[in-house]
Design an enzyme around this catalytic site. Structure first.
Site, PDB file in Angstrom:
ATOM      1  N   HIS A 123       6.531 -35.887 -39.256  1.00  0.00           N
ATOM      2  CA  HIS A 123       5.740 -37.022 -38.761  1.00  0.00           C
ATOM      3  C   HIS A 123       6.080 -38.228 -39.635  1.00  0.00           C
ATOM      4  CE1 HIS A 123       2.910 -33.717 -37.248  1.00  0.00           C
ATOM      5  NE2 HIS A 123       3.706 -34.114 -36.268  1.00  0.00           N
ATOM      6  N   GLU A 162       3.911 -40.410 -42.191  1.00  0.00           N
ATOM      7  CA  GLU A 162       3.253 -39.735 -43.317  1.00  0.00           C
ATOM      8  C   GLU A 162       4.143 -39.845 -44.559  1.00  0.00           C
ATOM      9  OE1 GLU A 162       1.217 -36.637 -40.118  1.00  0.00           O
ATOM     10  OE2 GLU A 162       2.634 -35.843 -41.563  1.00  0.00           O
ATOM     11  N   HIS A 215       3.215 -32.684 -45.162  1.00  0.00           N
ATOM     12  CA  HIS A 215       2.591 -33.639 -44.233  1.00  0.00           C
ATOM     13  C   HIS A 215       1.508 -34.468 -44.916  1.00  0.00           C
ATOM     14  CE1 HIS A 215       4.035 -32.095 -40.248  1.00  0.00           C
ATOM     15  NE2 HIS A 215       4.405 -31.098 -41.031  1.00  0.00           N
ATOM     16  N   GLU A 253      -0.750 -30.399 -46.706  1.00  0.00           N
ATOM     17  CA  GLU A 253      -1.341 -31.668 -46.237  1.00  0.00           C
ATOM     18  C   GLU A 253      -1.895 -32.462 -47.415  1.00  0.00           C
ATOM     19  OE1 GLU A 253      -1.398 -32.856 -43.176  1.00  0.00           O
ATOM     20  OE2 GLU A 253      -0.976 -31.114 -41.885  1.00  0.00           O
TER      21      GLU A 253
HETATM   22 ZN   LIG Z   1       1.973 -34.351 -40.019  1.00  0.00          ZN
END
Ligand SMILES: [Zn+2]
Length: 319
Positions: free
Chosen positions: A111, A114, A204, A280
């Site tokens: 992504h 990010e 992420h 994350e």
């Molecule tokens: Zn992500």
């Protein structure tokens, strides 16, 4: 004006925007989110100021990261394939491959919006390539790392939050990637099938939760006791050595057999039976250790990336 219509409107609750006068130091400024509108409440003390969702990680910096890393005697750069728009997808091979070594894959920024994920990789690489660091030396004795610092080059250059240049959400492409629509996943997945794999870390950022956490593969059809033990060991050890990482606040656990198999970490765990984790970091801050001036920052992302080498070393013999 239309912040309420974005993909993660809850991301604006208790959010502080990033601001910079010199594009080096990014500090936080307060915002309010009412009636779908995000207001940045800030009176600049200079005539020109930049705002960003998070401290940017530019394509120039990405190229510096790749090419400075290749000067290390432990690193080889390889182009895995081309992106949708024809840019190189760079992979770093770190450590000399040997049959009995463990194979560790680390990928980031599927992504593209990010950027904390690539800051994480920068800190990870700085430590792994530090020849005075005993943890790194031991890791390179026993493992080879395949690192893709930016999976979504086109989307990063375009400033996309989630999509590649073709419109693909790359972290929903792992079951059936195609050369045409999701070449980034297609080529990396193919490379993994050639190298084999004992551990996957996919890095992420999360828009809503103000914590660092892991999403594991408990919902895959082939979930095993081995995976449960290894996940717990990795998470437990990371918490022991790094107070910025925790395991209380995270995504709801998947029920057995109900995992989304198009995600990288679930696909890899299912396909190879190996420990496979999504890491994350917050856009906001770590609510357990808040920093009023900088929030969750590029520096803290780098330090978290460096710290992950400890749990990797801890689980390595059992991978
Ligand atoms: Zn992500």
């Amino acid at each position: 004006m239309n912040a309420g219509k974005t993909t993660y409107p809850l991301g604006w609750e208790n959010y502080h925007a990033c601001a910079s006068y010199d594009r080096e130091e990014w500090f936080r400024v307060p915002t309010t989110f009412t009636n779908g509108m995000l207001k940045i409440n800030f009176t600049p003390s200079h005539n020109s100021v930049y705002f960003a969702y998070f401290t940017p990680y530019s394509y120039e910096r990405h190229l510096d990261l790749i090419h400075q890393a290749q000067l290390s005697p432990d690193v080889k750069v390889e182009i895995v394939g081309k992106t949708f728009e024809g840019k190189n997808i760079e992979m770093l091979i770190i450590g000399k491959p040997r049959k009995d070594k463990k194979i560790i894959w680390v990928i980031a920024r599927q992504h593209p919006g990010e950027p904390m994920a690539e800051w994480f990789i920068e800190g990870f690489l700085e430590r792994l390539l530090d020849q005075d660091d005993a943890v790194s030396k031991k890791l390179l004795d026993d493992a080879v790392f395949y690192v893709v610092p930016n999976m979504n080059i086109d989307g990063s250059i375009a400033g996309n939050l989630r999509a590649s240049a073709s419109g693909a959400n790359l972290n929903r492409e792992w079951q059936k990637p195609t050369k045409k629509y999701s070449p980034e996943v297609y080529y990396v997945r193919k490379k993994i099938s050639e190298t084999g794999i004992h551990l996957m870390l996919d890095v992420h950022g999360d828009e809503e939760l103000p914590y660092n956490f892991i999403a594991a593969s408990e919902g895959i059809p082939h979930y095993t006791e081995f995976l449960a033990i290894m996940e717990a060991k990795f998470i437990g050890h990371w918490m022991d050595i790094c107070p910025d990482f925790q395991n209380t606040y995270k995504y709801p656990l998947d029920k057995f057999g109900e995992a989304n198999m198009t995600l990288c970490s679930n696909y890899i765990a299912q396909q190879y039976g190996c420990l496979s984790l999504t890491i994350e970091m917050p856009f906001k801050d770590n609510a357990e250790m808040p920093d009023k001036k900088y929030g969750w920052s590029s520096d803290r992302s780098k330090l978290l990336g460096a710290s992950v080498l400890n749990p990797v070393l801890k689980v390595l013999p059992q991978l």
